[in-house]
Design an enzyme around this catalytic site. Structure first.
Site, mmCIF file in Angstrom:
data_model
loop_
_atom_site.group_PDB
_atom_site.id
_atom_site.type_symbol
_atom_site.label_atom_id
_atom_site.label_comp_id
_atom_site.label_asym_id
_atom_site.label_seq_id
_atom_site.Cartn_x
_atom_site.Cartn_y
_atom_site.Cartn_z
ATOM 1 N N GLY A 10 0.788 -1.182 -0.236
ATOM 2 C CA GLY A 10 0.072 -0.073 0.058
ATOM 3 C C GLY A 10 0.891 1.199 -0.127
ATOM 4 O O GLY A 10 2.164 1.208 -0.251
ATOM 5 N N TYR A 11 0.330 2.356 0.218
ATOM 6 C CA TYR A 11 0.779 3.735 0.210
ATOM 7 C C TYR A 11 1.985 3.792 1.184
ATOM 8 O O TYR A 11 3.183 3.901 0.667
ATOM 9 C CB TYR A 11 -0.222 4.805 0.401
ATOM 10 C CG TYR A 11 0.207 6.302 0.789
ATOM 11 C CD1 TYR A 11 1.487 6.643 -0.486
ATOM 12 C CD2 TYR A 11 -0.126 7.116 1.403
ATOM 13 C CE1 TYR A 11 1.722 8.003 -0.277
ATOM 14 C CE2 TYR A 11 0.056 8.530 1.269
ATOM 15 C CZ TYR A 11 1.012 8.860 0.696
ATOM 16 O OH TYR A 11 1.673 10.013 0.697
ATOM 17 N N ASP A 35 -0.277 -8.449 1.654
ATOM 18 C CA ASP A 35 -1.505 -7.519 1.134
ATOM 19 C C ASP A 35 -2.438 -8.337 0.135
ATOM 20 O O ASP A 35 -1.942 -9.406 -0.318
ATOM 21 C CB ASP A 35 -0.674 -6.624 0.254
ATOM 22 C CG ASP A 35 -1.261 -5.262 0.084
ATOM 23 O OD1 ASP A 35 -0.978 -4.167 0.607
ATOM 24 O OD2 ASP A 35 -2.446 -5.315 -0.653
ATOM 25 N N ASN A 36 -3.613 -7.919 0.112
ATOM 26 C CA ASN A 36 -4.616 -8.661 -0.488
ATOM 27 C C ASN A 36 -4.805 -7.937 -1.896
ATOM 28 O O ASN A 36 -5.688 -8.285 -2.768
ATOM 29 C CB ASN A 36 -5.993 -8.449 0.216
ATOM 30 C CG ASN A 36 -6.721 -7.284 0.077
ATOM 31 O OD1 ASN A 36 -6.061 -6.244 -0.115
ATOM 32 N ND2 ASN A 36 -7.846 -7.004 0.820
ATOM 33 N N ASP A 60 -5.265 -11.813 2.830
ATOM 34 C CA ASP A 60 -6.069 -10.928 3.599
ATOM 35 C C ASP A 60 -6.452 -10.958 5.144
ATOM 36 O O ASP A 60 -6.208 -12.086 5.761
ATOM 37 C CB ASP A 60 -7.762 -11.212 2.858
ATOM 38 C CG ASP A 60 -8.362 -10.110 3.148
ATOM 39 O OD1 ASP A 60 -8.656 -9.433 4.072
ATOM 40 O OD2 ASP A 60 -9.220 -9.690 1.994
ATOM 41 N N ALA A 125 -5.047 10.305 13.284
ATOM 42 C CA ALA A 125 -5.589 11.365 13.885
ATOM 43 C C ALA A 125 -7.116 11.272 13.746
ATOM 44 O O ALA A 125 -7.916 12.060 14.414
ATOM 45 C CB ALA A 125 -5.151 12.535 13.456
ATOM 46 N N TYR A 147 -14.170 4.745 9.359
ATOM 47 C CA TYR A 147 -12.861 4.760 9.245
ATOM 48 C C TYR A 147 -12.130 5.137 10.586
ATOM 49 O O TYR A 147 -11.413 4.133 11.283
ATOM 50 C CB TYR A 147 -11.922 5.637 8.074
ATOM 51 C CG TYR A 147 -10.636 5.627 8.174
ATOM 52 C CD1 TYR A 147 -9.840 4.531 8.104
ATOM 53 C CD2 TYR A 147 -9.801 7.076 8.461
ATOM 54 C CE1 TYR A 147 -8.429 4.824 8.244
ATOM 55 C CE2 TYR A 147 -8.606 7.318 8.478
ATOM 56 C CZ TYR A 147 -7.866 6.215 8.376
ATOM 57 O OH TYR A 147 -6.623 6.240 8.510
ATOM 58 N N LYS A 151 -10.813 2.274 13.242
ATOM 59 C CA LYS A 151 -9.292 2.225 13.602
ATOM 60 C C LYS A 151 -9.094 2.339 15.277
ATOM 61 O O LYS A 151 -8.170 1.780 15.642
ATOM 62 C CB LYS A 151 -8.640 3.365 12.789
ATOM 63 C CG LYS A 151 -8.425 3.132 11.538
ATOM 64 C CD LYS A 151 -7.444 2.124 11.149
ATOM 65 C CE LYS A 151 -5.985 2.687 11.317
ATOM 66 N NZ LYS A 151 -4.913 1.510 10.966
#
Length: 315
Positions: A10-11, A35-36, A60, A125, A147, A151
């Site tokens: 990912g990112y 990673d999926n 996953d 945050a 989200y 989290k």
């Protein structure tokens, strides 16, 4: 020694994996990414397959069999796998719950039943929700998006594992990460989105006044923070805010226009959901450990522009 990075394509994960590999050249550590490929960021794996110290597992975190397979001989885990776009999480509420809460529960459960000794949880945050003033770790969390909500529940899984089972877990509430990576994304990241618009000759679209403040952190500093946290003996069981700088959306626009002076700015009177939230983070608790960021907002914008325009000009 095996270090596992969930969400490793990912990112943030794709940048973290590369830094871990660079820092472990002489140690014989294996870096394993799970990673999926939900976002199909196969390009983020480019050149990694040639490194014998890198392992990739397509799997996953929602599937315990995949998690168990990924945890073979693992000593430490960076748990980054998540549905990360706050506005889109309203449309993907159940998927966000499954990945961000239940997936984290699977990772934590397996960590407690494996050879893993340390777990770093990449939180956000966004768990704070609407706030006033500068937010510390003592502020009450009232997440507004699915989200942020899930989290936060993931945080509780990690911290509970420390209290009840002694798993050395640390939670980092990262500011909005910006900058270029092999698995970079634009949607939901205001700095990346505006820089992308400027690079493609489109107007910089700002919702509302642009005076709303946000906490930001350069991707390179976020990666450094993730690696710094487990090396400190006082971090297990703790939650830390991590931020490079608090800046308004207008300041982001100004940083882009200093580098792309031809870019135009368009202001929208209406606002997208969450676009006009204004809040700032205090990260003095993390800085007291000795951590310092190295990159400014303009550094990150310059990196994006250089990478993007360089790639475009070579085509």
């Amino acid at each position: 020694m095996v270090v596992l990075v969930t969400g490793g394509a990912g990112y943030v994960g794709s940048a973290l994996v590369r830094q871990l590999l660079r820092d472990s050249i002489e140690t014989g550590v294996t870096i394993r990414a799970l990673d999926n490929m939900f976002r199909e960021t196969y390009v983020s794996l480019t050149e990694l397959a040639r490194d014998p110290r890198f392992e990739f597992m397509e799997g996953d975190v929602r599937k315990m069999e995949d998690v168990k397979r990924a945890f073979k001989d693992v000593d430490a885990v960076f748990h980054l796998a998540a549905i990360t776009n706050a506005p889109l999480s309203f449309e993907r509420r159940e998927l966000t719950r499954q990945v961000n809460q239940m997936g984290t529960r699977n990772v934590v459960s397996q960590a407690m039943n494996s050879s893993a000794e340390k777990l770093v949880y990449s939180s956000t945050a966004s768990v704070y929700g609407p706030t006033k003033g500068i937010v510390t770790e003592e502020n009450k969390c009232r997440p507004e998006s699915p989200y942020g909500k899930y989290k936060l529940m993931g945080e509780k899984e990690c911290l509970g594992a420390f209290r009840k089972h002694g798993l050395k877990s640390v939670v980092l509430r990262l500011a909005t990460v910006y900058g270029f990576s092999p698995g970079w994304r634009v949607q939901g990241i205001v700095v990346n989105r505006l820089a992308y618009l400027g690079c493609t000759g489109n107007p910089l679209t700002v919702y509302g006044s642009g005076e709303q403040k946000r906490p930001f952190i350069d991707l390179r500093d976020a990666v450094r923070a993730l690696m710094f946290a487990p090396a400190r003996p006082e971090t297990p069981g703790q939650v830390y805010n991590v931020v490079g700088q608090n800046a308004s959306v207008n300041e982001v626009v100004d940083a882009i226009r200093r580098l792309l002076p031809e870019a135009e700015t368009v202001r929208q009177r209406g606002s997208k959901h969450l676009e006009e939230l204004s809040y700032m983070l205090d990260d003095s608790k993390f800085r007291r450990l000795g951590f310092r960021t190295e990159h400014t907002l303009e550094d990150g914008v310059r990196q994006i522009i250089d990478e993007f325009l360089g790639a475009r000009s070579s085509q």
